[in-house]
Design an enzyme around this catalytic site. Sequence first.
Site, short mmCIF file in Angstrom:
data_model
loop_
_atom_site.label_atom_id
_atom_site.label_comp_id
_atom_site.label_asym_id
_atom_site.label_seq_id
_atom_site.Cartn_x
_atom_site.Cartn_y
_atom_site.Cartn_z
N GLU A 57 35.38 31.56 35.93
CA GLU A 57 34.64 30.32 35.82
C GLU A 57 34.36 29.94 34.37
O GLU A 57 34.16 30.81 33.53
CB GLU A 57 33.28 30.44 36.54
CG GLU A 57 33.41 30.62 38.02
CD GLU A 57 32.05 30.77 38.70
OE1 GLU A 57 31.97 30.50 39.90
OE2 GLU A 57 31.07 31.15 38.02
N ASP A 60 23.74 35.23 44.89
CA ASP A 60 24.13 34.22 43.90
C ASP A 60 25.47 33.58 44.17
O ASP A 60 26.10 33.03 43.28
CB ASP A 60 24.10 34.82 42.50
CG ASP A 60 25.09 35.97 42.37
OD1 ASP A 60 25.71 36.34 43.39
OD2 ASP A 60 25.25 36.49 41.27
#
Lengths: 351, 351
Positions: free
Chosen positions: B56, B227
């Site tokens: 990411e 998360d």
Amino acid sequence: MTQFIGVSEMSKLVRKVGVLDFLRDLAGYIEEDFRRWPLFEKAARVASHSKVGVIELMPTSDGALYGFKYVNGHPGNTATGKLTVTGFGVLADVATGYPMLITEMTLLTALRTAATSAMAARALARRDSKVMAMIGAGAQSEFQVLAFKALLGIEEVRIYDPDRAAVQKFMANAQTFGLKVTRAETISEGVAGADIVTTATAVKGRAAVITPEMLSPGTHINAIGGDCPGKTELHADVLRMGKVFVEYPPQTRIEGEIQQVEPDFPVTELWQVLSGAAVGRAAKDEITIFDSVGFAVEDFSALRFVRDLTLARSTELDLIPEVANPKDLFGPLLRTAPARVVRPDTDRISA
Amino acid sequence: MTQFIGVSEMSKLVRKVGVLDFLRDLAGYIEEDFRRWPLFEKAARVASHSKVGVIELMPTSDGALYGFKYVNGHPGNTATGKLTVTGFGVLADVATGYPMLITEMTLLTALRTAATSAMAARALARRDSKVMAMIGAGAQSEFQVLAFKALLGIEEVRIYDPDRAAVQKFMANAQTFGLKVTRAETISEGVAGADIVTTATAVKGRAAVITPEMLSPGTHINAIGGDCPGKTELHADVLRMGKVFVEYPPQTRIEGEIQQVEPDFPVTELWQVLSGAAVGRAAKDEITIFDSVGFAVEDFSALRFVRDLTLARSTELDLIPEVANPKDLFGPLLRTAPARVVRPDTDRISA
């Protein structure tokens, strides 16, 4: 460890390989990736705009490698002796997520842009092309003509730029490579009878650097200067005179020359020509136009090429911890003796 | 030149400053940025997924500085002695687009996550909090308890993890900081009567590590392990027992504990509490829950903090060319003598 190629190392590398060979081999990597185009993850670039410029991240992946480029565009930078466009790139291993290579990409982008142009022209221009008109003598210009010499055997270049100093800089740089270089006093003079016309100008807004009456049948146009919304170099009628080839239509329709024409204006994707799925130039007299804006896959190819060239020969950075126990990140920080995070048998930049 | 902070340099820096001071000062930078939260450009992270993990890019900007973090998540990495999550970050100058700092962010992310947790707890937990239950003894655990010691004066820690070796590692690391550390045989034993409960587990799927009957009135829960979509640690009824605080609702509703509840489940944005626009803890007996997933602004604060700490003291990389003439990129490549791209009066890693 993560490999690092800085500006001076890249510069040395290109000189060592030879700039013509570097451009030719890089074009080979780019062509290889265009031929497997559908494999690539094609995300939109992520842009952060400010009043004075833009910073973009351009990621892509082929499933085995992941690459991204950081690139900025700040037209006001030249006033303080800085570059308008700079960049760096990262290549990572998809299997582990670990970065393998960080490299400067200011020079590398100039090289890959030129290599992409010449690779496209090799597929689209007439095979007997010898004369190139170079419109614009900016930072990209020498890279362009050398790539066309390396890949197509261009022998003669006509350079046009209203900035005389830029033209002189271009001639000094390009003539050492055995090209016949002449200065054109007007764009028309440069373009008249040229086999290939490359436009790489810094004109702002909807310019018409090239107009229909300048062109001869059979010309290949390589338009690289129009690369953002509101900035174009070709008169719209030029686009209607020939066949337009693009990298990635969703991006080119926003950023390229074809932003001037209707949203369904017919274009051919370059990768389809290179993979044999579409026809490129259909006749000697046809005008072909490569409406190039640059795409993440080209940067990916350049990263891949540089990694293969420099394997085990570059500076190493300790960007990622080497751990004995993946659950113990803290331990190395706690020790009173410095943690051992770099291998003793490799170059390191910090002890 | 671009500053570089590798793993060994970061490790030395934290030891030099002292880990407790580092965490406290870092929390100050994060709090400062939370207070000016609306200023930040909040883009979605750009993810590239593969069968084995994700890579990411997380960019943000406050208009003067631009930062992004590269982060991977590869659960299978530990099988080959590699870390599941690693990262690095870049801080750049919005005015020029030039990168100023490249730093490792594996350690730095662990530090900023802990600093963010403790900063939130300083605003949300009872002021007399002394006892903390730490559920999960993984790579983040020591950072958590030290941040709570540094910012809240936590004196006692109860550690629970089914992995005995991980607990031993935690105790060896944490005890050197003067904390009273005891091992809990069950989660309930650890949580009973604790003022603060931190969950940082690697459980997969919709787990219920913490259930309502375990909790005492007035507890602050710091839930950082859930998360990503499909991964949660708290029983849904725990969320309904108290008041839930989040970083950035659009992201937390997808990745956080609140993915389990209705899309309009009431939450309070932490930045509003810190800036005085919203109430945090309203009563001593209230249960407060920080549903933390991590956000780009925290990485930005960490980059800013490290830049201020290391200004002019780190390794320099020649990532961007220094040019005499912005229109002449090619010249330096053409010269037979090596181009001068690094300043002679600074450290350099390539000649």
